[in-house]
Design a protein around this motif. Structure first.
Motif, short mmCIF file in Angstrom:
data_model
loop_
_atom_site.label_atom_id
_atom_site.label_comp_id
_atom_site.label_asym_id
_atom_site.label_seq_id
_atom_site.Cartn_x
_atom_site.Cartn_y
_atom_site.Cartn_z
N LEU B 348 -50.15 23.66 -5.88
CA LEU B 348 -49.44 24.55 -4.76
C LEU B 348 -48.20 24.08 -4.30
CD1 LEU B 348 -50.93 27.05 -3.27
CD2 LEU B 348 -51.26 25.32 -1.52
N HIS B 349 -47.90 23.01 -4.02
CA HIS B 349 -46.73 22.53 -3.72
C HIS B 349 -45.57 22.67 -4.71
CE1 HIS B 349 -47.48 21.29 0.60
NE2 HIS B 349 -48.52 21.06 0.00
N LEU B 350 -46.08 22.17 -6.05
CA LEU B 350 -45.23 22.03 -7.03
C LEU B 350 -44.84 23.54 -7.46
CD1 LEU B 350 -46.65 19.33 -9.13
CD2 LEU B 350 -44.29 19.25 -8.24
N GLN B 351 -45.89 24.49 -7.37
CA GLN B 351 -45.46 25.95 -7.84
C GLN B 351 -44.75 26.47 -6.82
OE1 GLN B 351 -46.47 29.15 -6.97
NE2 GLN B 351 -45.84 29.65 -9.14
N PRO B 361 -48.31 21.58 -14.00
CA PRO B 361 -49.28 21.26 -14.71
C PRO B 361 -50.54 21.83 -13.90
CG PRO B 361 -48.05 19.29 -14.28
CD PRO B 361 -47.50 20.22 -13.51
N ASN B 362 -51.85 22.24 -14.72
CA ASN B 362 -52.84 22.77 -14.11
C ASN B 362 -53.64 21.73 -13.28
OD1 ASN B 362 -55.09 21.86 -15.56
ND2 ASN B 362 -54.36 23.01 -17.12
N MET B 363 -54.52 22.01 -12.49
CA MET B 363 -55.33 20.99 -11.75
C MET B 363 -55.94 20.03 -12.45
SD MET B 363 -57.31 23.56 -8.79
CE MET B 363 -58.46 21.94 -8.23
N LYS B 364 -56.42 20.11 -13.62
CA LYS B 364 -57.02 19.25 -14.36
C LYS B 364 -56.23 18.20 -15.04
CE LYS B 364 -61.65 21.35 -15.07
NZ LYS B 364 -62.27 20.48 -14.43
N GLU B 365 -54.75 18.55 -14.92
CA GLU B 365 -54.02 17.61 -15.53
C GLU B 365 -53.34 16.72 -14.29
OE1 GLU B 365 -52.42 20.23 -18.89
OE2 GLU B 365 -51.80 20.72 -17.25
N MET B 366 -54.12 16.91 -13.20
CA MET B 366 -53.39 16.08 -12.22
C MET B 366 -54.07 14.71 -11.92
SD MET B 366 -51.09 18.10 -10.54
CE MET B 366 -50.58 19.60 -10.72
N LEU B 414 -55.98 8.46 -7.10
CA LEU B 414 -55.05 9.31 -6.19
C LEU B 414 -53.67 9.26 -6.38
CD1 LEU B 414 -57.26 8.91 -2.83
CD2 LEU B 414 -57.23 10.94 -4.32
N LEU B 415 -53.38 7.93 -6.82
CA LEU B 415 -51.97 7.37 -6.94
C LEU B 415 -51.35 8.25 -8.29
CD1 LEU B 415 -51.84 3.60 -5.84
CD2 LEU B 415 -50.47 5.46 -4.94
N SER B 416 -52.53 8.21 -9.41
CA SER B 416 -51.88 9.05 -10.64
C SER B 416 -51.64 10.35 -10.30
CB SER B 416 -53.11 8.94 -11.80
OG SER B 416 -54.38 9.25 -11.43
N ALA B 417 -52.22 11.03 -9.36
CA ALA B 417 -51.90 12.45 -9.01
C ALA B 417 -50.61 12.51 -8.28
CB ALA B 417 -53.06 13.00 -8.09
N VAL B 418 -50.39 11.61 -7.38
CA VAL B 418 -49.18 11.36 -6.86
C VAL B 418 -47.92 11.28 -7.73
CG1 VAL B 418 -47.57 10.04 -5.29
CG2 VAL B 418 -50.08 10.71 -4.54
N ARG B 419 -48.15 10.54 -8.81
CA ARG B 419 -47.50 10.21 -9.91
C ARG B 419 -46.75 11.42 -10.58
NH1 ARG B 419 -49.59 5.40 -11.42
NH2 ARG B 419 -50.48 6.69 -13.14
N VAL B 420 -47.94 12.29 -10.78
CA VAL B 420 -47.65 13.61 -11.59
C VAL B 420 -46.79 14.51 -10.69
CG1 VAL B 420 -48.67 15.53 -12.43
CG2 VAL B 420 -49.80 13.69 -13.02
N PHE B 424 -43.03 15.55 -11.60
CA PHE B 424 -42.69 17.15 -11.81
C PHE B 424 -41.66 17.69 -10.90
CE2 PHE B 424 -43.49 21.61 -12.36
CZ PHE B 424 -43.50 21.55 -13.86
N ARG B 425 -41.81 17.23 -9.74
CA ARG B 425 -41.08 17.53 -8.49
C ARG B 425 -39.52 17.06 -9.06
NH1 ARG B 425 -40.58 13.93 -3.47
NH2 ARG B 425 -39.47 12.50 -4.87
N ASP B 426 -39.30 15.99 -9.31
CA ASP B 426 -38.21 15.51 -9.81
C ASP B 426 -37.44 16.35 -11.05
OD1 ASP B 426 -38.43 13.54 -8.12
OD2 ASP B 426 -38.56 12.13 -9.28
N ARG B 427 -38.40 16.61 -11.91
CA ARG B 427 -38.01 17.59 -12.93
C ARG B 427 -37.27 19.10 -12.46
NH1 ARG B 427 -42.54 18.03 -17.16
NH2 ARG B 427 -41.57 20.15 -17.55
N ILE B 428 -38.14 19.68 -11.49
CA ILE B 428 -37.85 20.74 -10.85
C ILE B 428 -36.33 20.52 -10.07
CG2 ILE B 428 -38.33 22.73 -8.96
CD1 ILE B 428 -41.10 21.94 -9.47
N LEU B 429 -36.38 19.59 -9.30
CA LEU B 429 -34.97 19.34 -8.77
C LEU B 429 -33.84 19.15 -9.53
CD1 LEU B 429 -36.32 17.00 -5.84
CD2 LEU B 429 -35.86 19.43 -5.61
#
Lengths: 146, 438
Positions: B348-351, B361-366, B414-420, B424-429
């Motif tokens: 949601l936040h990345l979108q 990435p979709n939810m199952k890729e987090m 949980l950390l792997s989700a944060v890493r994703v 991705f946020r850095d790519r958008i920025l």
């Protein structure tokens, strides 16, 4: 029956179509999954356009609120349309994981979207546009084209 | 940021995440403490280690996760704004984390300044939290079973920490209080009030949503908060009136009937679910509900089976019930929900950050599915080992290590989700920076 009750029921109907299409595709039955998905997609898009072309304009005209809840709902519709495209693409490539991931995302987004409509926006619409629009006819008309 | 798009009351992603990422750390500490303390720790619920372990799990793991989730959940489910969620989380989260660490250390070290400082920090943090969330819940435009459950749950949280703070003063000898009696009241309000009502309120919302089950019956939503509140008030009246043990058993049974009713209804709804694909959250939820039913059976047995005439005099039952509630019910269900909430919030936040041009990435890729399934298996193995260790104490060290390992794995997931999210946020920025004018 209230103005928006038909949309409320149609949410549940779309949920069922979604569940059947997802289950078939994840079992690897792409034939049934593809047919089920096409039906789900058609009905969901008809639902969106009924809201965007019939209900929301009436609400916006009656309340003068065009930048508020309806704008948010339109935005979420566009997010869901994009996820439908991802599911369609995954279906064509028979990509189970891609389909499952897009489906999961669409489901959660769709559910919380429906919850917001059913709990907040529809009650507001029922109070403000009750006699001015025929949502049921609008939905019926669009479903016939599916 | 997508143009003209208000963030729709949802708090910044770090508001819930800082709580979510801290919760499993307390689980790791609890598992290691149990392994270090060994078989003596579980001989009674009153050993210093058992008291420290209990609070690491309930106020460390559970309360952290619950406080973070509620800051996210109230705006979405109740349509109510939380006052400055970033500031509230920034204050409450560290105070709660440090407070619980001090409290646990205080239980191990004996009733000294650490215990008092820990209790003081927790009460201060929670009081601020309760005011902010309570105001939002009272102003909520949405009506319904979820809101009622959350309001009564919040009230029960106040009662819980009020008694907890008083107990610490009693332990330190500054006020005279009936320690055992008051501890039973404190525990009942914390588990049967705050935790169970919060779980029920969230369940009414998420169980139909994630698995496409029928809605919870309206009578349950009406009966559970007021029924549990009545039971808890009667249970607390023992402090004033000195109720006979026989009465207390009946009150406890009434509470068990309500809790068991919730578990049975939830399991039945899930059995009727329309969505029939394998799902980690569903399995965690079912494990939790089965654990709750096991608690009901254990409490009834503790009351009814000779030679244990009353609940409070059955130490082995009490430890078993604690394990079933903390690890079996609440930590299972919390973990299951984190595995849905965190991937969805990521998406949601990345979108919203990327607009409709860069789809995340979709939810199952987090979080990798295999990681979640593996962690879930280890969690339930550790639950079984903990329960067996009550009957066969040599297993305690292994059980503690298994539980610590399952919490390490949860943290890793949980950390792997944060890493994703961060990648991705850095790519958008970076993409935004490329397209920025000038």
């Amino acid at each position: 029956m209230s103005t928006t009750e038909v949309l409320h029921h149609h949410h549940k109907h779309c949920d069922e179509l979604f569940a059947d299409a997802e289950a078939a595709a994840l079992k690897g039955d792409w034939e049934v999954g593809g047919e089920g998905f096409a039906r789900f997609r058609g009905e969901l898009l008809a639902h969106f356009s009924t809201e965007e072309e019939v209900l929301f304009p009436a609400f916006e005209a009656a309340t003068g609120m065009s930048g508020g809840p309806t704008q948010m709902m339109r935005f979420e519709h566009s997010q869901m349309r994009e996820l439908l495209e991802q599911m369609q693409a995954a279906l064509e490539q028979r990509g189970r994981d891609a389909f499952a991931g897009a489906a999961e995302t669409l489901l959660v987004l769709m559910q919380q979207h429906n919850m917001k409509e059913e709990n907040i926006l529809y009650p507001m619409c029922n109070r403000t546009v009750a006699d001015t629009v025929d949502v049921a006819a609008g939905l019926r008309e669009r479903l016939e084209r599916v | 940021m997508h143009p003209n798009m208000s963030f729709e009351q949802a708090p910044p992603v770090w508001v819930p995440y800082r709580f979510f990422l801290t919760a499993p750390l307390f689980g790791i500490v609890a598992g290691l403490l149990l392994a270090w303390a060994g078989p003596a720790a579980l001989t009674s619920r009153w050993t210093p280690e058992a008291l420290a372990l209990t609070h690491l799990l309930v106020a460390g793991f559970m309360l952290q996760a619950m406080c973070g989730a509620l800051l996210q959940f109230v705006p979405v489910a109740a349509g109510a704004n939380i006052w400055r969620p970033g500031l509230v989380a920034g204050l409450v989260h560290p105070m709660l984390a440090v407070g619980v660490s001090l409290l646990a250390a205080g239980f191990l070290a004996g009733p000294g300044p650490w215990l008092a400082a820990g209790a003081g920090l927790i009460v201060t943090a929670l009081s601020g939290y309760v005011i902010v969330v309570g105001v939002a819940l009272l102003r909520a435009p949405v009506k319904g079973a979820t809101i009622v459950a959350l309001r009564v749950a919040l009230l029960a949280l106040v009662v819980t920490y009020g008694f907890g703070f008083t107990l610490v003063q009693g332990l330190r000898g500054s006020v005279g209080v009936p320690l055992v009696e008051m501890t039973n009241v404190h525990a009942a309000w914390g588990l049967g009030g705050w935790s169970l009502l919060l779980l029920s309120g969230v369940s009414y919302y998420v169980v139909p949503m994630f698995q496409l089950t029928p809605a919870y019956p309206a009578w349950l939503g009406r009966m559970l908060p007021w029924g549990l509140l009545a039971v808890l008030l009667l249970w607390a009246s023992r402090l004033l009136t000195g109720l006979a043990e026989g009465w207390l058993s009946w009150i406890l049974l009434a509470g068990m009937a309500l809790a068991g009713g919730f578990a049975v209804v939830t399991l039945r709804l899930q059995a009727k679910r329309r969505r029939r694909v394998p799902d980690v959250t569903l399995t965690f939820f079912r494990g939790g509900m089965v654990s709750l039913l096991a608690v009901v059976v254990a409490v009834v047995a503790a009351i009814a089976v000779p030679p244990a005439p009353t609940f409070s005099e059955a130490p082995a039952w009490a430890v078993t019930i604690g394990i079933l509630l903390f690890v079996g019910l609440f930590i299972s269900v919390i973990t299951g929900m984190l595995y849905k909430i965190v991937p969805f919030l990521n998406w949601l936040h990345l979108q919203r950050l990327g607009g409709l041009t860069i789809m995340p990435p979709n939810m199952k890729e987090m979080i990798p599915e295999r990681g979640m399934v593996g962690q879930m298996r280890l969690h339930f193995v550790s639950l079984a080992a903990l329960l067996l260790a009550v009957a066969w104490p040599p297993l305690t060290v292994v059980a503690g290590l298994l539980f610590a390992a399952s919490c390490v794995w949860l943290e890793w997931n949980l950390l792997s989700a944060v890493r994703v999210y961060v990648d991705f946020r850095d790519r958008i920025l970076a993409a935004d920076a490329c397209h920025a004018p000038g």
